[in-house]
Design an enzyme around this catalytic site. Structure first.
Site, PDB file in Angstrom:
ATOM      1  N   HIS A 105       0.803  -1.218   0.000  1.00 14.05           N
ATOM      2  CA  HIS A 105       0.000   0.000   0.000  1.00 14.05           C
ATOM      3  C   HIS A 105       0.842   1.277   0.000  1.00 14.05           C
ATOM      4  O   HIS A 105       0.291   2.375   0.044  1.00 14.05           O
ATOM      5  CB  HIS A 105      -0.936   0.033   1.211  1.00 14.05           C
ATOM      6  CG  HIS A 105      -1.920  -1.093   1.243  1.00 14.05           C
ATOM      7  ND1 HIS A 105      -1.708  -2.245   1.981  1.00 14.05           N
ATOM      8  CD2 HIS A 105      -3.116  -1.259   0.597  1.00 14.05           C
ATOM      9  CE1 HIS A 105      -2.732  -3.053   1.819  1.00 14.05           C
ATOM     10  NE2 HIS A 105      -3.600  -2.497   0.985  1.00 14.05           N
ATOM     11  N   ASP A 207      33.056 -31.503  16.515  1.00 12.42           N
ATOM     12  CA  ASP A 207      32.943 -32.929  16.232  1.00 12.42           C
ATOM     13  C   ASP A 207      34.137 -33.387  15.400  1.00 12.42           C
ATOM     14  O   ASP A 207      34.075 -33.476  14.177  1.00 12.42           O
ATOM     15  CB  ASP A 207      31.634 -33.227  15.503  1.00 12.42           C
ATOM     16  CG  ASP A 207      31.368 -34.719  15.348  1.00 12.42           C
ATOM     17  OD1 ASP A 207      32.339 -35.511  15.419  1.00 12.42           O
ATOM     18  OD2 ASP A 207      30.208 -35.104  15.163  1.00 12.42           O
ATOM     19  N   HIS A 210      33.970 -37.153  13.269  1.00 11.33           N
ATOM     20  CA  HIS A 210      33.454 -37.460  11.935  1.00 11.33           C
ATOM     21  C   HIS A 210      34.444 -37.118  10.817  1.00 11.33           C
ATOM     22  O   HIS A 210      34.280 -37.569   9.687  1.00 11.33           O
ATOM     23  CB  HIS A 210      32.142 -36.711  11.690  1.00 11.33           C
ATOM     24  CG  HIS A 210      32.316 -35.293  11.222  1.00 11.33           C
ATOM     25  ND1 HIS A 210      32.816 -34.293  12.041  1.00 11.33           N
ATOM     26  CD2 HIS A 210      32.082 -34.686  10.022  1.00 11.33           C
ATOM     27  CE1 HIS A 210      32.862 -33.155  11.367  1.00 11.33           C
ATOM     28  NE2 HIS A 210      32.425 -33.363  10.136  1.00 11.33           N
ATOM     29  N   HIS A 215      34.539 -37.411   5.844  1.00 11.35           N
ATOM     30  CA  HIS A 215      35.225 -36.646   4.804  1.00 11.35           C
ATOM     31  C   HIS A 215      36.400 -37.401   4.184  1.00 11.35           C
ATOM     32  O   HIS A 215      37.262 -36.785   3.546  1.00 11.35           O
ATOM     33  CB  HIS A 215      35.721 -35.317   5.377  1.00 11.35           C
ATOM     34  CG  HIS A 215      34.634 -34.429   5.905  1.00 11.35           C
ATOM     35  ND1 HIS A 215      33.517 -34.092   5.167  1.00 11.35           N
ATOM     36  CD2 HIS A 215      34.495 -33.808   7.104  1.00 11.35           C
ATOM     37  CE1 HIS A 215      32.736 -33.307   5.893  1.00 11.35           C
ATOM     38  NE2 HIS A 215      33.309 -33.118   7.072  1.00 11.35           N
ATOM     39  N   ASP A 368      28.550 -33.189   5.065  1.00 14.82           N
ATOM     40  CA  ASP A 368      27.879 -32.832   6.315  1.00 14.82           C
ATOM     41  C   ASP A 368      26.376 -32.715   6.128  1.00 14.82           C
ATOM     42  O   ASP A 368      25.590 -33.122   6.992  1.00 14.82           O
ATOM     43  CB  ASP A 368      28.439 -31.515   6.850  1.00 14.82           C
ATOM     44  CG  ASP A 368      29.858 -31.646   7.377  1.00 14.82           C
ATOM     45  OD1 ASP A 368      30.254 -32.769   7.738  1.00 14.82           O
ATOM     46  OD2 ASP A 368      30.570 -30.624   7.418  1.00 14.82           O
TER      47      ASP A 368
END
Length: 451
Positions: A105, A207, A210, A215, A368
Site C-alpha cells: 500500500h 565434532d 566425523h 570426509h 555434512d
C-alpha cells in the site's frame, strides 16, 4: 510441555539424549520462544553495512529483520514487516536506501524506523492515523563484537560480551589477530536442508570424530600431507597422534582445534599463498595475543556460538548461520571471512577454497549436509524415537587448563562441547527467564571446570 518433561530429554551426566529433540513440533515452537527470542543471534558483519543507509536483511529465529546503518553511524534493526497489513517491507537481501517503502500500500519508513508517509493520508485517515505509534518494531538490543553484529529480543539477557564470555579469548585469535580487522567477502550464499537446526550447530561446536570418516573421500582428493589429511579413515595411529583440544564455555558455546600450524589450508589448490601470509603475520599475532594464540593462528578449528552461529575461522574461513525454518528444515547462510589488510591474491585464494570446500556445492559441505539430513529423518520413526542417542565420549575428562579459558579436553576427538550445547539448551528451555539461569557449566561431566 513442562520443565520436568523437558528435563528428561537430556542427561548430561550420562550423555544420553532423546531423539524428540530433532523433530518434535512442540519442542520447536518452545525453542522459538525460549531459545531464539532470548539469545544473542548473529545478524551481519559491519563491513557489509559500512555507510549510512546500508542495510542487510536477516533472520532471528523465524522473525525477519532489517539491519540498517544509521546516519549517526550506529546500527539498528527492526522487524521486517509493515505495520499496516503485515507485508514484508524489504525484499532485497542488501543494498543502500534513504527510506523503505512497502510494495502493498506504499507506507514508507525512515532509516530510524519511524513511519514517514502513508499515501492519501489526509484523504483517507482524516487526521486519525497515529503515525508516532506505527513505526517499525525495533530489535531492542544490538551490539557488535570485533565486527560481528548481533541482536537480542530479551531486555534481561546479559550483555553480548558477557554472553560470549570466555569464548571471546578464542574469537580474538581470528577477529583481532592483525590490525585493520576483518571483512566478509560478499554473500551470503543461501540454501535449504531438511534437517533440525541443532544437528549442524552441535557438529560445528567440535565434532572431530566425523572428520576422518565422513570426509575421507574429500580428504583423499584434496588434502595436502598434513594433520587433516592424515586423519583420513580414523585409524588409531593417526587420530591418537593428532594434537588438538576441545573447549566448552558457559552459555553453550563450543570450540575445537587441531594444533599443527597449517592444517586449515590443507584443501587449498595453492596452499603456499596462504601459508606465506600466515608465516609473515605470525610474529605480529604473537606480539598482540601471546605465544599460545600465535600457535593457534593458521590451525584448523571449529566453533559454534550458541545457538546457531558456526565458523571454521582459519584457513577455510567459513562463517554460517543455521536458520530454523521448522522442526525439520533449516536455511543455511554462508559467508567467507578475510582480513582487510590481506593482499588481493590471498583473498582470491580464500574465496576459491571456501567455494571448493564449504560452498553450497563444496566437497565437505555435501558430506555434512547428507549426515544431518538423514539423522533428522531417521529419528522421526515411531520405534526409533523411543530410544535415545548417545553423546558420552570423554565423560568427566574435561577440566580447567593453566593457560586456556573454559573447560578443556586435550585431544583431537571429544564430545564435551556437544554435551555443553545441549545442557545449556535444556537450561534455556526450562528457565522462566534469564534471572533463573545458572551460568556455571551445565554438563555434569564438566564439573570443576571454569566454563
Amino acid at each position: 510441555m513442562d520443565a520436568r518433561e523437558i528435563g528428561g530429554l537430556v542427561d548430561s551426566a550420562t550423555g544420553y539424549q532423546s531423539r524428540r529433540l530433532y523433530h518434535d513440533p512442540e519442542i520447536y515452537q518452545l525453542e522459538l520462544q525460549r531459545v531464539f527470542a532470548r539469545s544473542w543471534l548473529f545478524l551481519t558483519h559491519e563491513s557489509l553495512i559500512a555507510g549510512a543507509g546500508d542495510f542487510q536483511t536477516a533472520l532471528m529465529g523465524e522473525d525477519r529483520v532489517l539491519v540498517v546503518r544509521q546516519t549517526d553511524g550506529s546500527i539498528r534493526a527492526f522487524i521486517n514487516s509493515c505495520q499496516h497489513r503485515g507485508n514484508v517491507l524489504c525484499h532485497a537481501d542488501s543494498g543502500t536506501a534513504r527510506a523503505f517503502t512497502c510494495n502493498y500500500h506504499g507506507w514508507s519508513y525512515a532509516l530510524d524506523g519511524s513511519l514517514a508517509a502513508a499515501p492519501l493520508e489526509a484523504e483517507v485517515y482524516r487526521g486519525q492515523l497515529p503515525k508516532a505509534q506505527l513505526g517499525l518494531i525495533p530489535v531492542p538490543r544490538i551490539a557488535s563484537y570485533k565486527g560481528l553484529v548481533f541482536g537480542c529480543f530479551d531486555q534481561t539477557a546479559p550483555s553480548l560480551t558477557d554472553y560470549l564470555g570466555p569464548m571471546t579469548w578464542y574469537l580474538d585469535t581470528y577477529l583481532d589477530a592483525v590490525p585493520g580487522g576483518t571483512e566478509f567477502l560478499g554473500g551470503p550464499m543461501k540454501y535449504r536442508v531438511p534437517c533440525n537446526w541443532k544437528l549442524p550447530a552441535e557438529n560445528f561446536a567440535g565434532d572431530g570424530y566425523h572428520v576422518g570418516w565422513t570426509h575421507a573421500a574429500a580428504l583423499a582428493i584434496g588434502a595436502r600431507d598434513n594433520v587433516v589429511g592424515s586423519m583420513r579413515g580414523n585409524s588409531e595411529q593417526n587420530v591418537v597422534a593428532t594434537g588438538g583440544l576441545h573447549v566448552a564455555t558457559r552459555h553453550g558455546h563450543g570450540f575445537s582445534l587441531l594444533e599443527d600450524g597449517y592444517s586449515g589450508i590443507a584443501l587449498y589448490d595453492q596452499p603456499e599463498v596462504m601459508a606465506a601470509w600466515l608465516t609473515e603475520n605470525r610474529p605480529l599475532v604473537r606480539e598482540r595475543l601471546g605465544d599460545r594464540r600465535a600457535q593457534f593462528f593458521g590451525s584448523h578449528c571449529n566453533l559454534n556460538l550458541f545457538p546457531h552461529f558456526s565458523a571454521l575461522p582459519m584457513g577455510l574461513n567459513s562463517f554460517r548461520v543455521w536458520h530454523p525454518r521448522g522442526p525439520d528444515e533449516i536455511e543455511v547462510w554462508i559467508w567467507a571471512l578475510a582480513y582487510r589488510q590481506m593482499p588481493a591474491e590471498v583473498k582470491a585464494a580464500i574465496r576459491h577454497a571456501h567455494m571448493k570446500t564449504f560452498g553450497i556445492a563444496g566437497l565437505l559441505e555435501g558430506d555434512d549436509t547428507e549426515n544431518v539430513q538423514y539423522a533428522t529423518d531417521a529419528c522421526r520413526g515411531y520405534v526409533t524415537r523411543s530410544h535415545p542417542v548417545y553423546c558420552g565420549m570423554a565423560l568427566s575428562r574435561g577440566g580447567p587448563h593453566p593457560e586456556l579459558p573454559g573447560t578443556v579436553h586435550e585431544g583431537a576427538i571429544a564430545e564435551i562441547a556437544q554435551r555443553n550445547f545441549y545442557g545449556f539448551w535444556q537450561q534455556l528451555m526450562t528457565a522462566s527467564d534469564w534471572s533463573a539461569l545458572d551460568a556455571a557449566p551445565v554438563d555434569a561431566s564438566l564439573a570443576g571446570g571454569n566454563a
